[in-house]
Design an enzyme around this catalytic site. Structure first.
Site: not given
Ligand code: URA
Length: 233
Positions: A104-105
């Site tokens: 995930l960013d």
């Protein structure tokens, strides 16, 4: 399984630490002190205790974390806080074995699975499996009127194309987006292509398993056997 291997697998110490622990007579198997490192433990039926506390042998560990923003989903990063730091109440030797499933960013929140099971990780992240991931999205701007159709036909940008996805509008500044792949900044790019500017992103579902509603941000918990089965389906 050899007693020394059993004990390192329970993460009570390194190989050499475990040898010392056995020598110090702190390990019992079925209530008898065992001093041979190579003693054969039947991991299904024997009761192994360390300092009189029962050890639970587990080959694989499965956790779900509600990731906060500002943490990166790698095991090691010289500049950023990693999500592994949120597991610091687990034994250090276990933490070293664990890794996040997919990415995930840094600014994305929500559901991430952390495990030491390489084959589950491979299954959930392999492009061939087309595992669905659902995101809750908030955005500025206005999505084009045919956004749902665009997403379901598969959005193409100048350099990339994305598989058909399911967009479901909540109100004029939020929606759910379900995608079947995990390309770099994929949701941000798709929202951008549909006319919005993403302001908040949270993953809420992987495959058929939802982020537990009662799991606070920054917290993790073990997955139940039932949840692991749901993830694998
Ligand atoms: N898509 C994004 O843009 N960011 C994420 O973190 C996950 C999916």
């Amino acid at each position: 399984m050899r007693l020394d291997k059993y004990l390192t697998s329970c993460f009570i110490g390194t190989r050499s630490e475990v040898k010392k622990i056995i020598k110090s007579k702190k390990i019992t198997v079925n209530n008898k002190i065992i001093l041979q490192e190579g003693f054969n433990v039947d991991e299904l039926n024997d009761i192994v205790k360390y300092d009189n506390k029962v050890l639970i042998y587990q080959k694989y560990y499965y956790y779900v974390l509600n990731k906060p923003s500002n943490y990166v989903t790698s095991t090691d990063d010289p500049l950023n806080k990693t999500i592994m730091e949120l597991f610091n109440d687990l034994p250090t030797l276990l933490i070293k074995e664990l890794f996040p499933v997919g990415r995930l960013d840094k600014d994305t929140e929500g559901m991430i699975i952390v495990t030491n099971d390489g084959s589950l990780s491979h299954y959930l992240t392999s492009p061939n499996q087309k595992i669905e991931k659902t995101y809750y999205v908030e955005y500025d701007g206005i999505l084009v009127s045919n956004a749902i159709e665009l997403a379901s036909n598969g959005i193409k940008t100048q350099n990339e194309s994305f598989l058909p996805a399911t967009l479901s509008i909540i109100n004029e500044h939020s929606c759910y987006l379900t995608i079947k792949e995990g390309k770099y900044h994929q949701v941000k790019k798709m929202i951008h292509e549909m006319g919005g500017i993403l302001t908040y992103l949270k993953r809420i579902k992987i495959n058929n398993l939802e982020l537990p509603l009662d799991l606070e941000i920054g917290k993790y918990r073990h997955l139940t056997n039932e949840e692991i089965e749901i993830l694998k389906k």
